[in-house]
Design an enzyme around this catalytic site. Structure first.
Site, PDB file in Angstrom:
ATOM      1  N   ASP A  63     -37.264  24.642 -39.494  1.00 24.08           N
ATOM      2  CA  ASP A  63     -37.250  23.183 -39.509  1.00 24.08           C
ATOM      3  C   ASP A  63     -37.282  22.632 -40.928  1.00 24.08           C
ATOM      4  O   ASP A  63     -37.566  23.350 -41.888  1.00 24.08           O
ATOM      5  CB  ASP A  63     -38.456  22.637 -38.734  1.00 24.08           C
ATOM      6  CG  ASP A  63     -38.252  22.720 -37.222  1.00 24.08           C
ATOM      7  OD1 ASP A  63     -37.126  23.010 -36.802  1.00 24.08           O
ATOM      8  OD2 ASP A  63     -39.231  22.499 -36.484  1.00 24.08           O
ATOM      9  N   LYS A  67     -34.971  18.514 -38.214  1.00 24.21           N
ATOM     10  CA  LYS A  67     -34.816  17.205 -37.592  1.00 24.21           C
ATOM     11  C   LYS A  67     -35.606  16.190 -38.395  1.00 24.21           C
ATOM     12  O   LYS A  67     -36.731  16.425 -38.814  1.00 24.21           O
ATOM     13  CB  LYS A  67     -35.321  17.223 -36.144  1.00 24.21           C
ATOM     14  CG  LYS A  67     -34.525  18.140 -35.232  1.00 24.21           C
ATOM     15  CD  LYS A  67     -34.898  17.938 -33.787  1.00 24.21           C
ATOM     16  CE  LYS A  67     -36.282  18.453 -33.464  1.00 24.21           C
ATOM     17  NZ  LYS A  67     -36.373  19.913 -33.535  1.00 24.21           N
ATOM     18  N   MET A 106     -45.967  11.394 -38.247  1.00 23.47           N
ATOM     19  CA  MET A 106     -44.654  10.729 -38.241  1.00 23.47           C
ATOM     20  C   MET A 106     -44.788   9.200 -38.167  1.00 23.47           C
ATOM     21  O   MET A 106     -44.084   8.538 -37.409  1.00 23.47           O
ATOM     22  CB  MET A 106     -43.801  11.246 -37.071  1.00 23.47           C
ATOM     23  CG  MET A 106     -43.514  12.735 -37.169  1.00 23.47           C
ATOM     24  SD  MET A 106     -42.723  13.425 -35.699  1.00 23.47           S
ATOM     25  CE  MET A 106     -44.144  13.554 -34.584  1.00 23.47           C
TER      26      MET A 106
END
Length: 479
Positions: A253, A275, A388
């Site tokens: 990732d 991502k 996030m």
């Protein structure tokens, strides 16, 4: 890398050493161990070199020319070492070798070198070379001394055994992956221990039996779901490190740091599946299908994720797919971003005087809204950790205030936790959004809300490049 580490075959080949002192003698001793034929250019020789020349061991390996250096001395040399005490002569040797594209080492002067001599751990045929790029020979020597204690002398015999069996193993197994697995098991199991203990006959018999009992069949694929932690390679688990060295292919990732990715087996294939918000290199469904396909091809697949795979890492979705397809897998936890960021920022997530509970949530916005249980979050004596949440920070802070938290509730945001690029910005629910915008922070970040943030000023111990506090300009703390 400042230098490319390579090993050069100089057996029975001509090497030139300019200089006749004790430093030159040490370099010549190494060249002799590698089987070189050596020409020494020096008006005089030290006692040690004079004795070596007189004894001629091995016979004819050393030739001495008692004269000053000239460029035509290069002759057919494949390697040159300048070890004189005269800077001008050393420069002349370096320049002459450079013009002829001959590798040259000038002792204690990296700027004049095209190669440098490392500290060596000799377990022939196994060699370990340690270098500081010429910046600190003493550090390289200390590292070599540590490695000497960690690598038994019997590793040389172990390598010799492997060489003797290599062709038989190659002919026995048609699939390269099966050969690699066989050797991994042999070199880390009873066979290696027998060699280390000096039980050579038993070791040979064991390897024979092991080879005969292993069928030449397709390799069983497997997936390793491994948490890479918040960024610092030293926070990896031993098990993670072992599986990183076994994998045939790594699917990683965006949050996996380059330093950690460098620790994966060098010849493993690498597939980026990172991502980020509104930019998915590979949708989650495609990642799930990729892991299944690679495992069915007989690959040992390392699924490497930042933080912990089971905390906002979609690890559960991936192994659910693997389980449904009958693919063997194992999961290795990692230090989640919340723990790593809090520890390296000096912000305990719980504290008897400030917070008796802690809750993790994701602040990833969808369609401009955040679907969170605000009343549950806006409780006293609780620490809130938001993953996030950088882009949604203004909304997050407004909602927490609207649902009961004070505007002066301490809050912090941590960027690239546990790395040398870590930045910590502290403020309140009212001030943190503007402070963050001014500081131009970028993902990955983690937000911590609660009274425990007050402890950052006293407990911060890690000194990265930058540490930002409310009302202060960006600090630059060099380690």
């Amino acid at each position: 890398m400042d230098f490319l580490p390579i090993f050069v075959d100089i057996k029975h080949r001509n090497c030139l050493v300019v200089g006749g002192g004790e430093v030159a003698a040490r370099k010549i001793a190494l060249l002799l161990r590698a089987g070189a034929h050596i020409t020494i250019i020096a008006p005089e020789l030290c006692t040690e070199l004079s004795e070596q020349l007189h004894e001629q061991l091995p016979r004819g390996a050393i030739t001495h020319r008692a004269e000053a250096f000239r460029p035509d001395h290069m002759g057919n040399a494949v390697l040159v070492i300048a070890a004189t005490g005269d800077t001008a002569v050393n420069r002349e040797v370096s320049a002459a070798a450079g013009q002829l594209h001959i590798p040259v080492n000038v002792v204690d002067n990296p700027a004049l070198c095209s190669f440098i001599m490392p500290s060596i751990v000799d377990r022939s045929p196994v060699l370990v070379a340690v270098s500081s790029g010429g910046t600190s020979p003493v550090l390289a020597r200390l590292l070599r001394a540590r490695l000497e204690t960690m690598i038994p002398a019997a590793y040389g015999r172990l390598a010799a055994y492997a060489a003797g069996f290599r062709e038989r193993v190659k002919s026995h197994f048609s699939h390269p992956g099966k050969r690699r697995i066989f050797w991994e098991k042999a070199l880390q199991g009873p066979f290696a221990e027998m060699v280390f203990a000096g039980r050579d006959r038993a070791a040979q018999d064991y390897l024979e039996r092991s080879l005969e009992s292993e069928a030449d069949e397709a390799v069983q694929g497997e997936v390793y779901l491994v948490g890479a932690g918040p960024g610092d390679p030293e926070l990896l688990t031993f098990r993670a490190m072992r599986l990183m060295q076994q994998a045939d292919v790594v699917v990683y990732d965006r949050l996996v740091s380059p330093e950690i990715l460098d620790m994966v087996r060098r010849d493993a294939s690498r597939i980026y599946a990172g991502k980020e918000r509104s930019k998915h290199v590979m949708p989650q469904e495609s990642i799930n299908e990729l892991l299944v396909r690679l495992a069915k091809e007989g690959k040992r697949v390392l699924r490497l994720k930042g933080g912990d795979p089971f905390i906002f890492g979609r690890g559960g979705e991936e192994i659910e797919t693997l389980s449904g397809q009958g693919i063997p897998f194992q999961v290795v936890p990692g230090i989640t971003a919340a723990s790593g960021a809090a520890s390296y920022a000096g912000i305990p997530l719980t504290h008897r005087d400030y917070a008796q509970s802690c809750i993790f949530v994701t602040g990833h916005l969808k369609d401009g809204s955040v679907n969170l249980d605000w009343l549950m979050l806006a409780r006293p004596n609780q620490t809130i950790v938001i993953y996030m949440g950088l882009l949604g920070l203004p909304v997050l802070c407004r909602q927490l205030i609207a649902h009961g938290l004070s505007t002066t509730t301490p809050a912090a945001i941590v960027q690239q936790a546990s790395t040398r690029n870590q930045k910590v910005l502290t403020g309140t629910l009212e001030t943190l959004p503007d402070l963050t915008a001014t500081a131009h922070l970028t993902p990955p970040t983690l937000i911590i809300v609660g009274e425990v943030v007050k402890l950052h000023q006293r407990l911060a111990w890690f000194e990265p490049e930058g540490d930002l506090r409310a009302g202060e300009p960006a600090a630059s703390k060099k380690v």
